[in-house]
Enzyme design. Structure first.
Site, mmCIF file in Angstrom:
data_model
loop_
_atom_site.group_PDB
_atom_site.id
_atom_site.type_symbol
_atom_site.label_atom_id
_atom_site.label_comp_id
_atom_site.label_asym_id
_atom_site.label_seq_id
_atom_site.Cartn_x
_atom_site.Cartn_y
_atom_site.Cartn_z
ATOM 1 N N CYS A 1 0.846 -1.190 0.000
ATOM 2 C CA CYS A 1 0.000 0.000 0.000
ATOM 3 C C CYS A 1 0.888 1.249 0.000
ATOM 4 O O CYS A 1 1.852 1.335 0.747
ATOM 5 C CB CYS A 1 -0.959 0.084 1.185
ATOM 6 S SG CYS A 1 -2.153 -1.236 1.222
ATOM 7 N N ARG B 1 3.923 -0.153 -4.858
ATOM 8 C CA ARG B 1 3.673 -0.759 -3.545
ATOM 9 C C ARG B 1 2.371 -1.552 -3.496
ATOM 10 O O ARG B 1 2.094 -2.239 -2.511
ATOM 11 C CB ARG B 1 3.621 0.329 -2.469
ATOM 12 C CG ARG B 1 4.869 1.178 -2.400
ATOM 13 C CD ARG B 1 4.739 2.222 -1.312
ATOM 14 N NE ARG B 1 4.669 1.580 -0.018
ATOM 15 C CZ ARG B 1 5.723 1.272 0.730
ATOM 16 N NH1 ARG B 1 6.927 1.553 0.297
ATOM 17 N NH2 ARG B 1 5.579 0.690 1.892
ATOM 18 N N TRP C 1 -2.679 -2.697 -1.780
ATOM 19 C CA TRP C 1 -2.412 -4.124 -1.961
ATOM 20 C C TRP C 1 -3.325 -4.824 -0.970
ATOM 21 O O TRP C 1 -3.169 -4.685 0.239
ATOM 22 C CB TRP C 1 -0.938 -4.440 -1.686
ATOM 23 C CG TRP C 1 -0.572 -5.863 -2.004
ATOM 24 C CD1 TRP C 1 -0.227 -6.341 -3.233
ATOM 25 C CD2 TRP C 1 -0.505 -6.967 -1.094
ATOM 26 N NE1 TRP C 1 0.038 -7.690 -3.139
ATOM 27 C CE2 TRP C 1 -0.122 -8.103 -1.844
ATOM 28 C CE3 TRP C 1 -0.737 -7.115 0.264
ATOM 29 C CZ2 TRP C 1 0.041 -9.360 -1.273
ATOM 30 C CZ3 TRP C 1 -0.578 -8.371 0.845
ATOM 31 C CH2 TRP C 1 -0.194 -9.476 0.064
ATOM 32 N N ASN D 1 -1.862 1.666 5.735
ATOM 33 C CA ASN D 1 -0.983 0.602 5.238
ATOM 34 C C ASN D 1 -0.657 -0.287 6.433
ATOM 35 O O ASN D 1 -0.283 0.225 7.483
ATOM 36 C CB ASN D 1 0.298 1.224 4.661
ATOM 37 C CG ASN D 1 1.359 0.192 4.336
ATOM 38 O OD1 ASN D 1 1.046 -0.957 4.046
ATOM 39 N ND2 ASN D 1 2.617 0.596 4.383
ATOM 40 N N GLY D 2 -0.824 -1.601 6.267
ATOM 41 C CA GLY D 2 -0.528 -2.513 7.367
ATOM 42 C C GLY D 2 -1.726 -3.409 7.648
ATOM 43 O O GLY D 2 -2.646 -3.501 6.825
ATOM 44 N N GLU E 1 17.096 -17.662 -8.058
ATOM 45 C CA GLU E 1 16.731 -16.292 -8.446
ATOM 46 C C GLU E 1 16.142 -16.274 -9.866
ATOM 47 O O GLU E 1 15.161 -15.578 -10.125
ATOM 48 C CB GLU E 1 17.969 -15.389 -8.332
ATOM 49 C CG GLU E 1 17.798 -13.947 -8.749
ATOM 50 C CD GLU E 1 16.761 -13.164 -7.938
ATOM 51 O OE1 GLU E 1 16.250 -13.677 -6.942
ATOM 52 O OE2 GLU E 1 16.455 -12.038 -8.360
ATOM 53 N N LYS F 1 12.311 -15.002 -10.707
ATOM 54 C CA LYS F 1 12.012 -13.950 -11.675
ATOM 55 C C LYS F 1 10.943 -14.434 -12.660
ATOM 56 O O LYS F 1 10.027 -13.701 -13.012
ATOM 57 C CB LYS F 1 13.274 -13.550 -12.457
ATOM 58 C CG LYS F 1 14.267 -12.745 -11.672
ATOM 59 C CD LYS F 1 13.865 -11.302 -11.541
ATOM 60 C CE LYS F 1 13.966 -10.678 -10.220
ATOM 61 N NZ LYS F 1 14.019 -11.188 -8.960
ATOM 62 N N GLU G 1 7.424 -14.730 -10.955
ATOM 63 C CA GLU G 1 6.732 -13.487 -10.621
ATOM 64 C C GLU G 1 6.390 -12.666 -11.860
ATOM 65 O O GLU G 1 5.411 -11.916 -11.842
ATOM 66 C CB GLU G 1 7.491 -12.655 -9.585
ATOM 67 C CG GLU G 1 8.795 -12.070 -10.015
ATOM 68 C CD GLU G 1 9.498 -11.292 -8.893
ATOM 69 O OE1 GLU G 1 8.832 -10.760 -8.006
ATOM 70 O OE2 GLU G 1 10.726 -11.229 -8.917
ATOM 71 N N HIS H 1 17.422 -36.680 -6.742
ATOM 72 C CA HIS H 1 16.780 -37.149 -5.510
ATOM 73 C C HIS H 1 15.276 -36.892 -5.520
ATOM 74 O O HIS H 1 14.640 -36.919 -4.476
ATOM 75 C CB HIS H 1 17.431 -36.483 -4.295
ATOM 76 C CG HIS H 1 18.889 -36.826 -4.163
ATOM 77 N ND1 HIS H 1 19.329 -38.079 -3.776
ATOM 78 C CD2 HIS H 1 20.005 -36.108 -4.432
ATOM 79 C CE1 HIS H 1 20.660 -38.094 -3.790
ATOM 80 N NE2 HIS H 1 21.088 -36.903 -4.189
ATOM 81 N N LYS I 1 5.858 -4.291 -4.158
ATOM 82 C CA LYS I 1 7.305 -4.157 -4.038
ATOM 83 C C LYS I 1 7.776 -4.308 -2.601
ATOM 84 O O LYS I 1 8.775 -4.941 -2.323
ATOM 85 C CB LYS I 1 7.707 -2.782 -4.582
ATOM 86 C CG LYS I 1 9.176 -2.481 -4.524
ATOM 87 C CD LYS I 1 9.912 -3.258 -5.582
ATOM 88 C CE LYS I 1 11.387 -2.969 -5.603
ATOM 89 N NZ LYS I 1 12.103 -4.030 -6.338
HETATM 90 C C1 AGP Z 1 11.923 -10.225 -5.937
HETATM 91 O O1 AGP Z 1 11.933 -9.905 -7.265
HETATM 92 C C2 AGP Z 1 10.866 -9.705 -5.094
HETATM 93 N N1 AGP Z 1 10.263 -8.543 -5.458
HETATM 94 C C3 AGP Z 1 10.924 -10.067 -3.621
HETATM 95 O O2 AGP Z 1 11.294 -11.392 -3.504
HETATM 96 C C4 AGP Z 1 11.821 -9.194 -2.688
HETATM 97 O O3 AGP Z 1 13.160 -9.417 -2.959
HETATM 98 C C5 AGP Z 1 11.466 -9.541 -1.233
HETATM 99 O O4 AGP Z 1 10.120 -9.245 -1.001
HETATM 100 C C6 AGP Z 1 12.333 -8.830 -0.243
HETATM 101 O O5 AGP Z 1 12.209 -7.445 -0.347
HETATM 102 P P1 AGP Z 1 13.220 -6.471 0.376
HETATM 103 O O6 AGP Z 1 14.563 -6.686 -0.254
HETATM 104 O O7 AGP Z 1 12.675 -5.109 0.130
HETATM 105 O O8 AGP Z 1 13.241 -6.850 1.818
#
Ligand code: AGP
Length: 616
Positions: free
Chosen positions: A2, A27, A75, A101-102, A485, A489, A492, A508, A611
């Site tokens: 948010c 956000r 969000w 927010n929260g 990683e 990517k 998401e 395994h 984000k």
């Molecule tokens: C990755 O592309 C993400 N957006 C997500 O995994 C992110 O790295 C994670 O939420 C941690 O965020 P931060 O580094 O702001 O703590």
């Protein structure tokens, strides 16, 4: 999670707030809304979906002139992404508008109390209870919004940033924060509130940090900060050291493309000023004394998502250089399993945003156990560096695309610097060996640049494989977190099944996923590094190829042997083994970005994500 914007001043609040929301949309983008005060009453417009939907609504149903306003981009947590659940929420009597927010954890109890008192709630959100509570508290608080906010905050459990306005006090914006971000923009004849500084950097680069359980009261000419008991508090001022162009696309179609392209500079900035004229690493800003670093007997890294992958990479390097045991733990698991940390532990919290709630809570737990804490963070003034004993900033500049790119590379750089610094103060690595690694690091901006020059074939491959039902990624050693990683990517951004595995682990169980045509991206270790790893990964390639997998190898220049085992080879420059994640990750970022584009997805704002994840 948010985005929040508040404004009071001389300009049209609508314009300032909507522009701020555009910057805050990363956000959360389930809905957007705005409230302004005009002619002694509130005017609210809100709409489900992205900000553009709200802008369309504002086109057909414009807001009146106003110089006081608040705005929100959501969000969703409590209640789906609908018009009625969008913020701002207004009290039944129309006296207060609130954005939040929260998560208010005791909202069900408060909702029950309000319902019993005859209040009709019109949304499924936790936030709406705050609007009604404020309205109910105001008469007894002398219709003083500040006093009412203090009282209501005392009743709330959980995490919140709240911002409220009341048309009876038309020149006032009141904010409150506990565990969720809120910063103040200090203008001339105008002031701002926002979840982060990018919302107001067009107007001012002077800002104030707010602490835990604090209330801020803005007028056009004044800013007052107090605790929930009403005691005045001195807020720490800071200057934003980048300008508005850093949060614009700068000629790129997507923020993600811009941020991928910025990586050579980000890596260079992360290294800047960290080595003294004597060739020794200086992390003066860190603020942990050397004796404390000599006394630690283990390092625990806590982080989430991409930052956790950076932590995994760092574990290989820090253990190798310092011989101190390093644990990497997902922050969301850490505090719930009674972890063994004490005064001799160094707990490193890695976070781009500095606001990730899981990481913040892990950090607090570590502090409660007496551990030394260090934040590796990109966002100056955010909660995690503020609460840690020490901080290393990554200086990657604002990262707007939800998918993390330059933050990952710079987190690795910062963690490597910490590892080398530990080796330096504990005298466990010869000075010339440390100098050699520093020289390798200094080469990395150039190497990342070389990768960027050669990613066109990666784009073609992404388009070729866009129809694949799933993609697997495998790697060994530091290539394993890179594989994780790469898969993250793709999940998401391209919304497809993707998984990363340690290549040796495949047999395994996960090898059962391989069937004809399944693409497997292999992060190939350098044959010149530890040759055994190269041999082993070739065996792993054979195992999946024999079962029909199509191999996309990320391999270094000159590794001709790999040609015999891969269907496609993406070349990256030759670098020392521990530097490999800094080059091998970049094609995977491009691969995911291009695949998502080919599928017509919104790359910068993928579905269901935000984000900055400020809820647990
Ligand atoms: C990755 O592309 C993400 N957006 C997500 O995994 C992110 O790295 C994670 O939420 C941690 O965020 P931060 O580094 O702001 O703590």
């Amino acid at each position: 999670m948010c985005g929040i914007v508040g404004y009071v001043g001389k300009k049209q609040a609508l314009e300032v707030v909507v522009a701020g929301l555009r910057r805050m949309e990363y956000r959360g983008y389930d809905s957007a809304g705005i409230a302004v005060i005009s002619g002694g009453h509130l005017e609210v417009r809100k709409k489900a979906g992205k900000l553009v939907n709200l802008q369309t609504l504002l086109g057909s149903d414009p807001l009146p002139n106003s110089t006081t306003g608040i705005g929100h981009t959501r969000w969703a947590t409590h209640g789906g992404p609908t018009d009625s659940n969008a913020h701002p929420h207004v009290s039944e009597d129309g006296t207060v508008a609130v954005i939040h927010n929260g998560i208010i954890e005791n909202f069900a109890e408060l909702r029950g109390e309000l319902t019993a008192a005859g209040v009709t709630l019109t949304s499924e959100t936790d936030t709406e209870v705050v609007a009604h509570l404020l309205a109910k508290t105001l008469p007894a608080a002398g219709n003083d919004l500040v006093a009412a906010m203090r009282q209501v905050c005392g009743r709330l459990e959980g995490a919140f940033t709240l911002v409220a306005i009341d048309p009876r006090q038309p020149d006032l914006v009141v904010g409150a924060r506990r565990n969720s971000p809120l910063v103040v923009g200090v203008g001339v004849g105008e002031n701002f509130l926002a979840s982060d500084v990018s919302a107001f950097v067009d107007h001012t680069r002077n800002a104030l940090e707010l602490g835990q359980d604090q209330i801020v009261v803005l007028t056009a000419a004044s800013i007052r900060v107090m605790d929930f008991a009403g005691n005045p508090v001195e807020a720490r001022p800071f200057t934003i050291d980048w300008d508005a162009s850093a949060v614009e696309k700068g000629g790129h179609d997507l923020f993600m493309l811009k941020e991928i392209a910025e990586q050579p500079k980000a890596v260079a900035d992360a290294l800047l000023g960290r080595v003294g004229n004597d060739g020794r690493i200086q992390l003066d800003e860190m603020g942990l004394d050397d004796q404390a670093l000599r006394d630690i007997d283990k390092v625990v890294v806590v982080a989430c998502g991409t930052a956790a992958h950076a932590g995994m990479v760092a574990k290989y390097a820090i253990e190798h250089w310092t011989r101190i045991p390093v644990e990497m733990e997902l922050a969301s698991e850490f505090r719930y399993r009674d972890p063994i940390v004490n005064a001799r532990s160094l707990v490193i919290a890695i976070s781009q945003s500095g606001e990730t709630m899981d990481t913040l809570m892990a950090l607090r737990h570590a502090k409660d156990q007496g551990a030394k804490t260090l934040a590796i963070c990109n966002t100056v003034g955010s909660s995690i560096p503020r609460e840690a004993d020490a901080v290393i900033y990554t200086y990657a500049g604002p990262e707007i695309a939800v998918a993390s790119t330059k933050a990952f590379l710079t987190q690795i750089i910062a963690a490597y610097l910490v590892g080398l610094y530990l080796a330096q103060v504990r005298e466990v690595m010869p000075g010339e060996d440390i100098a050699a690694v520093l020289a390798d690091l200094a080469d990395m901006p150039g190497k990342v640049d070389l990768v960027l020059d050669t990613v066109e074939p990666v784009r073609a491959l992404a388009r070729e494989f866009a129809g694949a039902p799933s993609v697997l990624f495998i790697g060994r050693h530091v290539g394993f977190p890179v594989a994780l990683e790469g898969a993250l990517k793709l999940k998401e951004l391209a919304y497809m099944h993707a998984e990363g595995f340690a290549a040796g682990e495949l047999k395994h169980g996960p090898i059962a996923l391989i069937e004809d045509g399944v693409p497997v991206v292999v992060i190939v270790p350098s044959p010149a590094g530890r040759a055994i790893l190269h041999d082993k990964i070739i065996s792993n390639i054979q195992e999946v190829r024999a079962r029909g997998a199509r191999i996309i190898a990320i391999a270094e220049e000159g590794d001709e042997k790999i040609n015999d085992y891969a269907d496609h080879v993406i070349r990256v420059p030759v670098v020392p083994p521990l530097m490999a994640p800094l080059v091998a990750t970049v094609p995977l970022q491009v691969f995911a970005c291009e695949m998502a584009t080919a599928k017509g997805h919104d790359v910068d704002q993928p579905r269901n994500l935000a984000k900055s994840v400020t809820v647990e």
